[in-house]
Motif scaffolding. Structure first.
Motif, PDB file in Angstrom:
ATOM      1  N   ALA A 183      27.887  29.247 -21.636  1.00 41.06           N
ATOM      2  CA  ALA A 183      27.018  28.150 -21.214  1.00 41.06           C
ATOM      3  C   ALA A 183      27.313  27.651 -19.807  1.00 41.06           C
ATOM      4  CB  ALA A 183      27.139  26.990 -22.199  1.00 41.06           C
ATOM      5  N   VAL A 186      25.719  26.292 -16.200  1.00 48.01           N
ATOM      6  CA  VAL A 186      24.443  26.435 -16.897  1.00 48.01           C
ATOM      7  C   VAL A 186      23.321  26.883 -15.972  1.00 48.01           C
ATOM      8  CG1 VAL A 186      25.010  24.831 -18.733  1.00 48.01           C
ATOM      9  CG2 VAL A 186      23.973  23.960 -16.643  1.00 48.01           C
ATOM     10  N   MET A 190      21.296  30.347 -16.578  1.00 51.20           N
ATOM     11  CA  MET A 190      19.868  30.343 -16.834  1.00 51.20           C
ATOM     12  C   MET A 190      19.120  31.181 -15.813  1.00 51.20           C
ATOM     13  SD  MET A 190      17.873  29.420 -19.172  1.00 51.20           S
ATOM     14  CE  MET A 190      19.068  28.398 -20.038  1.00 51.20           C
ATOM     15  N   ILE A 201      19.873  28.005 -28.562  1.00 50.55           N
ATOM     16  CA  ILE A 201      20.885  27.091 -28.028  1.00 50.55           C
ATOM     17  C   ILE A 201      21.633  26.493 -29.214  1.00 50.55           C
ATOM     18  CG2 ILE A 201      21.305  25.010 -26.678  1.00 50.55           C
ATOM     19  CD1 ILE A 201      18.775  25.612 -25.141  1.00 50.55           C
ATOM     20  N   THR A 211      21.914  22.710 -20.615  1.00 47.03           N
ATOM     21  CA  THR A 211      21.272  24.020 -20.683  1.00 47.03           C
ATOM     22  C   THR A 211      19.759  23.877 -20.765  1.00 47.03           C
ATOM     23  OG1 THR A 211      23.226  24.911 -21.813  1.00 47.03           O
ATOM     24  CG2 THR A 211      21.201  26.206 -21.949  1.00 47.03           C
ATOM     25  N   VAL A 494      22.982  31.077 -26.614  1.00 49.23           N
ATOM     26  CA  VAL A 494      23.884  30.332 -25.735  1.00 49.23           C
ATOM     27  C   VAL A 494      24.723  29.403 -26.602  1.00 49.23           C
ATOM     28  CG1 VAL A 494      24.060  28.718 -23.804  1.00 49.23           C
ATOM     29  CG2 VAL A 494      22.217  30.411 -23.851  1.00 49.23           C
ATOM     30  N   THR A 496      27.090  26.416 -26.800  1.00 48.79           N
ATOM     31  CA  THR A 496      27.355  25.285 -25.895  1.00 48.79           C
ATOM     32  C   THR A 496      28.547  24.449 -26.321  1.00 48.79           C
ATOM     33  OG1 THR A 496      25.845  23.789 -27.084  1.00 48.79           O
ATOM     34  CG2 THR A 496      24.903  25.163 -25.344  1.00 48.79           C
TER      35      THR A 496
END
Length: 619
Positions: A183, A186, A190, A201, A211, A494, A496
């Motif tokens: 993550a 971020v 991305m 997520i 994120t 992802v 987190t």
């Protein structure tokens, strides 16, 4: 030399003003010193989740002449530079105490603080900065160590301080194009994911919100306010986001701050004296006599603390201050079940009654099994929470009560640290209570929850899974997620959740080297191993045989396990903060330095020598 190393450097600088024996510091930091994870080049839409007046890099300095600019907090530093905060629609205002500033601005402040501290070091302190990663530590004898850098550097020192912070947010070797993407950072993560990807997520916490912001605002989307309601205008470049968590409930928004800088909450029930009496009921004076059961013995005190705050605030807001005062007196003298308290509460609506269990509970089960109902329930819950947060952390009964959890955190640390709970209770505290505490009291600025509600309503963020049940390993390039209300397949997942409790056996690098050499050991509480290295109250590492004679110290996340909540930033004047811990550590370092031999460490490699005369811009 992230925030924890910066705190130690700052305290060593201050304390060394009273010492004249020279010390030589070697700082190892491959990135920008002072910043840690708060990179100065990250987008400004990523915000810190603490108001700027409650963040500082400086402790008390007895000799203010040594720091001509003073010891500014983040707010004071930003105000001196006339920093402006965007309100939207092109309107800005000069920063004020209760603004949440971008993390990039926080990083610039921490970087400036590092340069400022180095410029004003006492003459007896010299500093060498090695801008590279440490790959190994070799123990030569009890007061001699070789530190090996990634570029072949070898430095001989007499003592060590480990302040590595969040060393990794993902397993080594993971690629952002793999099924599981780390993550952090971020925005860069991305950037590597396509707009046609479906992204899972995992989590609804602070990193998850970052994120989501990077995938929306970072892709050109915009929030606008229409008729008082926040709406999201997509750019068309957003990936499809599937957000889920084990509880199915996001963090509550941080309330508008109404507390002054000198706020000093004095608890009535959750006090160090009360918890010490539980531990040592006969007054023998030995803290190790008895470990506590958090749920059975401490949580009732926490509940009483929150209940008193909730009702006193509610009565003050709906009736009058005098009635609230009478309630507090009756509650403290007769207890929550006294006739006087029951009579006062009888005048309140049933739905206004305090119930910690309902606050800690996830969404209702009948809502969780229906994706459409859950989505609507979540939107309404988030909007109600934002409305409550706007009332403030003094005037909102529920927010004032939840903020108690932040105010009593030093007492919770007193209870938990160094194995203060039974092994079973310690594990339950970390897995059951701490996530709830974070959800209630350590949330993001209210605008981030308002934005999430708008994104769910705009169907940019899919929450139709309900509560997450399991994640299936990738097959045919897809990861399958099972929830209480349905299933989803995603191209990338992802994660987190930051590794707050590092499993020391999996750390590798310098942690593994210290364990292998026997100068460190993993912290254990009975049969439970929460993570982190074992340390003394002065933050000195405990060796494999239980001794603590080696001059090796650690601060921050490497010791999250024997210590609790080591990853927060310091607040000005806080009773218990990383700066105070750094001071305890620095005092032990300086005491030890006086007994070490006068051998001068020598370094080979591309080191950056930092003179103690002014070499940095003060801007």
């Amino acid at each position: 030399m992230g925030p924890r190393g910066l705190s130690l450097l700052e305290r060593l600088s201050s304390l060394q003003q009273d010492h004249f024996e020279p010390i030589e510091l070697h700082l190892f930091e491959p990135g920008q010193p002072g910043c840690g994870v708060h990179a100065t080049d990250q987008p400004e839409y990523l915000l810190a989740n603490t108001v700027c007046s409650q963040i500082t890099a400086f402790g008390i300095n007895k000799r203010t002449i040594a720091r001509p600019i003073g010891s500014p907090s983040l707010f004071e530093w930003a105000r001196a530079r006339q920093y402006e905060v965007a309100e939207g629609d092109g309107v800005n205002h000069l920063v004020h105490e209760n603004d949440y500033l971008p993390r990039a601005v926080l990083g610039k402040y921490l970087s400036w603080a590092f340069e400022y501290i180095v410029r004003n070091l006492p003459d007896s302190v010299s500093v060498t900065l090695h801008q590279q990663e440490v790959t190994d530590i070799r123990v030569l004898d009890r007061h001699k160590y070789h530190i090996l850098g990634i570029n072949g550097l070898r430095v001989e020192v007499n003592g060590l301080a480990i302040t590595t912070g969040h060393s990794s947010c993902g397993a080594p070797g993971r690629s952002p194009r793999s099924a599981h993407a780390p993550a952090h950072p971020v925005d860069r993560m991305m950037d590597r994911l396509g707009s046609t990807d479906q992204i899972g997520i995992e989590g609804m916490g602070l990193t998850a919100l970052d994120t989501i912001t990077a995938a929306t605002v970072g892709r050109g989307g915009q929030f606008t306010r229409e008729g008082g309601r926040l709406r999201y205008r997509p750019s068309g470049r957003e990936p499809k986001l599937v957000c889920f968590s084990r509880s199915g409930v996001p963090l509550l928004a941080r309330a508008r701050n109404q507390k002054p800088l000198n706020w000093d909450y004095q608890p009535f029930f959750t006090t160090t004296q009360a918890t010490d009496r539980l531990r040592d009921p006969y007054g023998g004076g030995s803290r190790a006599q008895r470990k506590l059961d958090f749920a059975r013995e401490v949580l009732p005190l926490v509940n009483s603390e929150m209940e008193l705050m909730y009702y006193s605030t509610l009565i003050r807001r709906t009736m009058c201050a005098e009635r609230a005062e009478r309630f507090v007196v009756s509650y403290l003298s007769g207890g929550p079940k006294s006739a006087e308290v029951r009579a006062i509460l009888a005048a309140l609506p049933t739905e206004s009654r305090w119930d910690l269990a309902s606050l800690m509970a996830p969404a209702p089960q009948d809502v969780m099994v229906d994706g459409t109902r859950y989505r609507q329930w979540l939107i309404e819950k988030m909007r109600d929470d934002v409305d409550e947060a706007r009332v403030g952390n003094i005037d909102s009964p529920i927010k004032a009560a939840c903020d108690v959890l932040r105010d009593i955190r030093p007492i919770l640390r007193h209870v938990v640290e160094h194995g203060g709970l039974t092994p079973e209770s310690h594990q339950s505290f970390l897995t059951d209570f701490v996530p709830v505490m974070n959800r209630l009291a350590v949330g993001p600025p209210l605008q981030k929850i308002e934005e999430l509600a708008a994104l769910v309503e705009a169907e940019i963020v899919d929450v139709g899974l309900g509560r997450a049940l399991s994640v299936e390993a990738p097959t045919s390039g897809k990861t399958k997620i099972y929830g209480s209300a349905g299933t989803r397949q995603v191209d990338k997942l992802v994660r987190t959740h930051l590794p707050l409790l590092p499993a020391v056996s999996l750390q590798g690098g310098i942690i593994e080297a210290l364990l292998r050499a026997g100068v460190a050991r993993a912290f254990t509480n009975g049969g439970y191993e929460p993570g982190g290295l074992d340390v003394t109250p002065e933050h000195r590492l405990v060796s494999h045989d239980g001794h603590s004679t080696s001059p090796i110290w650690a601060l921050g996340t490497p010791i999250e396990g024997p210590r609790f909540y080591t990853f927060v930033l310091s607040a000005p004047g806080a009773a218990r903060s990383p700066l105070q811990e750094a001071q305890e550590c620095a005092e032990d370092i300086l005491r030890t330095a006086q007994t070490l031999s006068a051998a001068v460490p020598s370094a080979r490699g591309d080191a950056t020598r930092i003179p103690t005369t002014p070499q940095f811009s003060a801007a």
